[in-house]
Write a protein that holds these residues in place. Sequence first.
Motif, PDB file in Angstrom:
ATOM      1  N   GLU A  42       2.021   1.818  -3.767  1.00 13.90           N
ATOM      2  CA  GLU A  42       0.932   2.367  -4.236  1.00 13.90           C
ATOM      3  C   GLU A  42       1.138   3.671  -4.415  1.00 13.90           C
ATOM      4  O   GLU A  42       0.501   4.669  -4.782  1.00 13.90           O
ATOM      5  CB  GLU A  42      -0.082   1.765  -4.347  1.00 13.90           C
ATOM      6  N   SER A  43       0.441   3.956  -2.883  1.00 15.08           N
ATOM      7  CA  SER A  43       0.644   5.167  -2.197  1.00 15.08           C
ATOM      8  C   SER A  43       1.224   6.459  -2.964  1.00 15.08           C
ATOM      9  O   SER A  43       1.515   7.381  -3.874  1.00 15.08           O
ATOM     10  CB  SER A  43       0.032   5.885  -1.027  1.00 15.08           C
TER      11      SER A  43
ATOM     12  N   ASP B 180      -1.132  -6.430  -7.857  1.00 18.81           N
ATOM     13  CA  ASP B 180      -1.831  -5.573  -9.064  1.00 18.81           C
ATOM     14  C   ASP B 180      -1.313  -4.907  -9.201  1.00 18.81           C
ATOM     15  O   ASP B 180      -1.775  -3.096  -9.851  1.00 18.81           O
ATOM     16  CB  ASP B 180      -3.002  -5.638  -7.746  1.00 18.81           C
ATOM     17  N   LEU B 181       0.308  -4.074  -8.719  1.00 19.77           N
ATOM     18  CA  LEU B 181       0.518  -2.596  -9.088  1.00 19.77           C
ATOM     19  C   LEU B 181       0.940  -2.553 -10.776  1.00 19.77           C
ATOM     20  O   LEU B 181       0.690  -1.334 -10.953  1.00 19.77           O
ATOM     21  CB  LEU B 181       1.934  -2.462  -8.260  1.00 19.77           C
ATOM     22  N   GLN B 182       1.010  -3.877 -11.455  1.00 19.12           N
ATOM     23  CA  GLN B 182       2.073  -3.412 -12.828  1.00 19.12           C
ATOM     24  C   GLN B 182       0.195  -3.071 -13.516  1.00 19.12           C
ATOM     25  O   GLN B 182       0.352  -2.261 -13.997  1.00 19.12           O
ATOM     26  CB  GLN B 182       1.751  -4.878 -13.478  1.00 19.12           C
ATOM     27  N   HIS B 183      -0.652  -3.986 -12.683  1.00 20.91           N
ATOM     28  CA  HIS B 183      -2.380  -3.691 -13.066  1.00 20.91           C
ATOM     29  C   HIS B 183      -2.998  -1.957 -13.318  1.00 20.91           C
ATOM     30  O   HIS B 183      -3.217  -1.432 -14.182  1.00 20.91           O
ATOM     31  CB  HIS B 183      -2.778  -4.708 -12.723  1.00 20.91           C
ATOM     32  N   LYS B 184      -2.543  -2.218 -11.945  1.00 21.48           N
ATOM     33  CA  LYS B 184      -2.960   0.050 -11.191  1.00 21.48           C
ATOM     34  C   LYS B 184      -2.047   0.540 -12.324  1.00 21.48           C
ATOM     35  O   LYS B 184      -2.621   1.654 -12.528  1.00 21.48           O
ATOM     36  CB  LYS B 184      -2.703  -0.043  -9.536  1.00 21.48           C
ATOM     37  N   PHE B 185      -0.686   0.854 -12.418  1.00 19.07           N
ATOM     38  CA  PHE B 185      -0.322   1.774 -12.755  1.00 19.07           C
ATOM     39  C   PHE B 185       0.727   1.729 -14.286  1.00 19.07           C
ATOM     40  O   PHE B 185       1.136   2.924 -15.171  1.00 19.07           O
ATOM     41  CB  PHE B 185       1.109   2.121 -11.876  1.00 19.07           C
TER      42      PHE B 185
ATOM     43  N   GLN C 248       1.192   6.711  -7.011  1.00 19.33           N
ATOM     44  CA  GLN C 248       0.298   7.508  -7.189  1.00 19.33           C
ATOM     45  C   GLN C 248       1.185   9.045  -7.118  1.00 19.33           C
ATOM     46  O   GLN C 248       0.276   9.837  -7.841  1.00 19.33           O
ATOM     47  CB  GLN C 248      -0.829   7.611  -6.143  1.00 19.33           C
TER      48      GLN C 248
ATOM     49  N   ARG D 211       0.876  -1.016   0.148  1.00 20.59           N
ATOM     50  CA  ARG D 211      -0.281  -0.334   0.241  1.00 20.59           C
ATOM     51  C   ARG D 211       0.869   1.251   0.270  1.00 20.59           C
ATOM     52  O   ARG D 211       0.430   2.327  -0.388  1.00 20.59           O
ATOM     53  CB  ARG D 211      -1.222   0.340   1.000  1.00 20.59           C
TER      54      ARG D 211
END
Length: 721
Positions: free
Chosen positions: A411-412, A439-444, A415, A408
Amino acid sequence: MAQGTSQKKSTAKKRTNTNGTATKQNQLNESHNSPEIDWKSVARTLLLSRALDQIEEKELVPAGLITYQFSSRGHDLAQIILGEQITHPHDAATLYYRSRPFVLTQGLEATEALCSTMGRAGGISEGRDIGVVHNLPRRDRATVLPTSGDVGAQFTPAIGWAQAIEYRSNVLGDGEWKGAIAVALSGDAACATNGFWSALTIATTLKLPYLFFVEDNGYGISVTGDLQTPGGSISVNLASFTGLKILSGSGVDPEETSRLIVEAVQFARSGSGPVLLHLRVPRLSGHSYTDNQSYKSEEQVAQEEANDPLPKLRDFMVGKKIVTEEEWVKMEEAGEEIARKAAESAKNAKEPDTEGVLNGRFYQRGLPQVAGGLMAEVGEEGYEHSRGGEFEPKPEGPRMNMVDAIRRALESELQQNNRVLLFGEDVGMKGGVHGATIDLQHKFGQERVFDTSLNEEGIIGRAVGMAMAGLMPVPEIQFRKYADPAHEQITDCGTIRWRTAGKFAAPLVVRIPVGYGKKTGDPWHSVSGEALYAHLVGWQIAIPSNAEDAVGLLRSALRGNDPTMFFEHRALLDTRDGRRPWPGDNFILPFGKANVVREGTDITIVTWGEMVHRAAAAAEKSQKSVEVIDLRTVSPWDKETVLNSIQKTNRCIVLHEDNWTCGFGGEIAATIAQEAFHYLDAPVERMATPDIPIPYNPTLMAAVVPGIEDILERIEQLIKF
Ligand SMILES: Cc1ncc(C[n+]2csc(CCOP(=O)(O)OP(=O)(O)O)c2C)c(N)n1
């Protein structure tokens, strides 16, 4: 043609430095769409370079004013022609010790050059590094990245720069980075190093704008090329390497050399992938001044002399009527005159400032930083503003696993800062072998969170280059033991700020799971070994014992300005001991501030990582009043909190999982002995794993790693002392 080339055309300008050599941005020859060679400029720089070599060899070394002298004679023409092409404002070059002619093309002044080799103030490292190990923040042309004395270490940082070119131009939309390239200059023996093969794999798989510029003189000191590369030709051997453009030929014939160099640079700029340019050059002196070349026959030496590019350039320029014989002689004299004046200035230059010699191990307000990291671009105030955070945690939600808290926090920061990039083996789709990047590749996206080839030198070296290009790289190494292949890049990264006298910095965060697992250990996946890195110059090291600290320290490192090792203890990633509520999106913990986990008056235990929980459990069981200090970071470490505690308890155990000999506990014990001796009522006790790897069998592991009962027993013994 890449956009950067047309930019160059529009910004073409001429500057003359005190070397008298023009550092002119190239103009395009409209009909061939290729840069013209300014032969007079090439000749001036070549003659100056020769005059500098000459004055060093004939005068300054014999007079004892220079210790390390590496002549570039023979390699010089090709390097200078290359330098005339490396003109894009975001080009970068990594070098080796024979690369001074190239650096002269990038704006190095003659006086600076000799102050550098003489180790004087005014040299490029202010006397800290040998003078042939150059660095040069951008003047008119490229950024010359800090050179390493380690042969082969120049390749992967240039990879990081090349990847940053792609990221900055394609993802961040920094149009002015378009068309830039990274070039690594090397000898032929360097092509046998790990760094070379690592860079080759990355450059070709990622199709990076990268030029391998190989100056092949047939020797690595005295070892011949056939022992470095089968058959002695790197270009022949790599002919079938997928994704690599190969060019090879003479590095001494002005026309052939310049044609090859122009083609190589244009190819790299075109976005079609990397290129390897293999040029044959003679080494006209010994490897260094002290090398008498006894291993070469007279015939061989004569052949090399006959291959000197200098007379070839003169004949070419006179033949083509670019200069007359008289003009050539005048240029020769001018070069000698500049070198002579430079030698006089360097002889009169001061000794470097001894007061400041310790500066530059870590970021310090008020010191320069003109290249690398965010600060070089936004200035000190801007940087200080950006690193802000809240020192008080704001716990929210249920307790979470340390690994989830790390994810997390990543992730923050992803962002909040579009310069943060996460990468490593299996970091992308899989989300890391420990799940920290799920999931970080998916998100970024794949540009920001990506898998790498299995090559740790490439992972860290690339991160170093990216950091110097202004990004915040966050490489993951799967297990501490597997950082071993990256050790050269790790040690060199730590000294960048110091050895460039503060000019360059490479802030980055290396995340590494360490220590034994929940149930068992083994020699490969359970290494902690923080002492090895604490011994290095310039690295911060965090070893959090819980999720809250992990978030605060990780964020602090990601907003920081120094290279950081962030250790994630495997036995804490998803176990009860490591769990804490999320401390907030802006929570930050300073490095070097310990946590007094439990207060006590009879004895102090100083520890970190997973051992914090064993110490706390032993303290809980003990009838005595035990103070437990969690250092949180071992570089820097909070000496003050430790010494204050000992003044109160007068007894101390230093406890760690890392091996005993030269473990970080030895450093702490020695400091206590030196600075708190009078407060001690008993010897400082050390507890650590004996000097063996962590065993696989759980019973064996429990027999050697300090356990709760062992700690309890030691508390009792020490209090009875
Ligand atoms: C990692 C490492 N190993 C060994 C050395 C010692 N060393 C310095 S230069 C050199 C030979 C390099 O030859 P090459 O790459 O062909 O360049 P050249 O000197 O011929 O221009 C060696 C073995 C070093 N500096 N670094």
